[in-house]
Design an enzyme around this catalytic site. Sequence first.
Site, PDB file in Angstrom:
ATOM      1  N   ALA A 161     -48.615   4.432  18.243  1.00 14.84           N
ATOM      2  CA  ALA A 161     -47.656   4.497  19.348  1.00 14.84           C
ATOM      3  C   ALA A 161     -47.433   5.947  19.739  1.00 14.84           C
ATOM      4  O   ALA A 161     -47.552   6.861  18.921  1.00 14.84           O
ATOM      5  CB  ALA A 161     -46.334   3.859  18.928  1.00 14.84           C
ATOM      6  N   GLY A 162     -47.085   6.152  21.003  1.00 15.78           N
ATOM      7  CA  GLY A 162     -46.811   7.491  21.505  1.00 15.78           C
ATOM      8  C   GLY A 162     -47.882   8.017  22.426  1.00 15.78           C
ATOM      9  O   GLY A 162     -47.593   8.804  23.327  1.00 15.78           O
ATOM     10  N   ASN A 165     -43.523  17.416  18.622  1.00 16.82           N
ATOM     11  CA  ASN A 165     -43.080  16.769  19.858  1.00 16.82           C
ATOM     12  C   ASN A 165     -41.606  16.406  19.781  1.00 16.82           C
ATOM     13  O   ASN A 165     -41.088  16.066  18.716  1.00 16.82           O
ATOM     14  CB  ASN A 165     -43.932  15.529  20.158  1.00 16.82           C
ATOM     15  CG  ASN A 165     -43.299  14.248  19.647  1.00 16.82           C
ATOM     16  OD1 ASN A 165     -42.422  13.666  20.288  1.00 16.82           O
ATOM     17  ND2 ASN A 165     -43.730  13.815  18.459  1.00 16.82           N
ATOM     18  N   ASN A 178     -36.223  12.198  17.547  1.00 17.05           N
ATOM     19  CA  ASN A 178     -35.937  12.759  18.863  1.00 17.05           C
ATOM     20  C   ASN A 178     -34.925  11.980  19.692  1.00 17.05           C
ATOM     21  O   ASN A 178     -34.697  12.297  20.855  1.00 17.05           O
ATOM     22  CB  ASN A 178     -37.247  12.902  19.650  1.00 17.05           C
ATOM     23  CG  ASN A 178     -38.237  13.794  18.927  1.00 17.05           C
ATOM     24  OD1 ASN A 178     -37.869  14.851  18.416  1.00 17.05           O
ATOM     25  ND2 ASN A 178     -39.487  13.356  18.853  1.00 17.05           N
ATOM     26  N   ASN A 210     -43.741   7.993  10.386  1.00 19.03           N
ATOM     27  CA  ASN A 210     -43.475   8.655  11.651  1.00 19.03           C
ATOM     28  C   ASN A 210     -43.664  10.165  11.461  1.00 19.03           C
ATOM     29  O   ASN A 210     -44.166  10.612  10.430  1.00 19.03           O
ATOM     30  CB  ASN A 210     -42.044   8.346  12.117  1.00 19.03           C
ATOM     31  CG  ASN A 210     -41.922   8.279  13.629  1.00 19.03           C
ATOM     32  OD1 ASN A 210     -42.467   9.115  14.345  1.00 19.03           O
ATOM     33  ND2 ASN A 210     -41.197   7.291  14.126  1.00 19.03           N
TER      34      ASN A 210
END
Length: 346
Positions: free
Chosen positions: A70-71, A119, A186, A255
């Site tokens: 994902a991402g 990020n 984030n 993650n």
Amino acid sequence: MYRRVVRPVLYRLGKGDAEVAHEQTLHGLRRLGRIPGAVAALSRTYGALPTGSPRTVFGVRFPSPVGLAAGMDKNGIALPAWRALGFGFVEVGTVTAHPQPGNEKPRLFRLVEDEAVINRMGFNNLGSSALADRLAAYGDLGYPLGISIGKSKVTPLDDAVEDYVTSLRRLSAYGDYFAVNVSSPNTPGLRSLQDAGHLRELLTALHAEAASLSVGGLGGKPILVKIAPDLTPSAIDELLAVCTEVGVAGIIATNTTIGRPGVESHPLAAETGGLSGRPLTEIAAKTVAHIHAETGGALPIIGVGGILEPADAMRLFDAGASLVQLYTGLIYRGPGLIRRINRGLT
């Protein structure tokens, strides 16, 4: 060719802005997917899968255990092209109930010497309703699709459960599995949802919603939890106890990290956000091994973090992962990495 020719060009786009290169790559793949015969041609170069690579995990058959994390393709705009690069499955998102622009730019940084990325994108996406419309238009993609769901930034933590449930409800018909992202650094406060009480409430509600749609619970669409690499072993064990109690189908480990292992002296190390890439190789392998040992191998694991060589993927498999995912490794090594991992599976 990728490292000598393609990568230098990508790194110069947007005067070195990594997000510009990301977006240009996605749109290029999107256009490729619309050209008759282009995906088939690319498949002949990168998409061949070795005999014996398919495997079934949490009731889903994967043509290869190597997937896109994902991402990379949050809004699913390039889905027809990913299989041609050799991926056996793709995870879109993280997507939220409300559309949101994410954090202020710049928010994506390459630490080239360390083969790492920082990020702080902040779940920038068009929302789960828009993703549902796009997936409905695609129809059958020919490979398993995972959908990562997260909390909208505008939604208070007290209302987080309904936010996740809304996205699951909208997307239930399109995902082969659903990843519950409670570990991104984030979105303010998001990681508190990894705490046992919050997590139990969230997962119980998601399973109840899935069951009401006749696609969930233990007999339907699998629900997985994506965890942070910054949890202590005891915190991981507490989380696993909740996941086992509720009936989660698997764990995605891990993650990005808020730590800066091995890159403390880099000029960009002070940038806020999650770190991925080579610095996570060791952390991801140890986390997967811990989860595998703690659950006795009963809970499937998708290993992700620091895969830049086939040996890194094999280490995660050896540690107990059933599947693996790439993202940062694709940025630094290109699609040839996927092909090399697939060949190594033979």
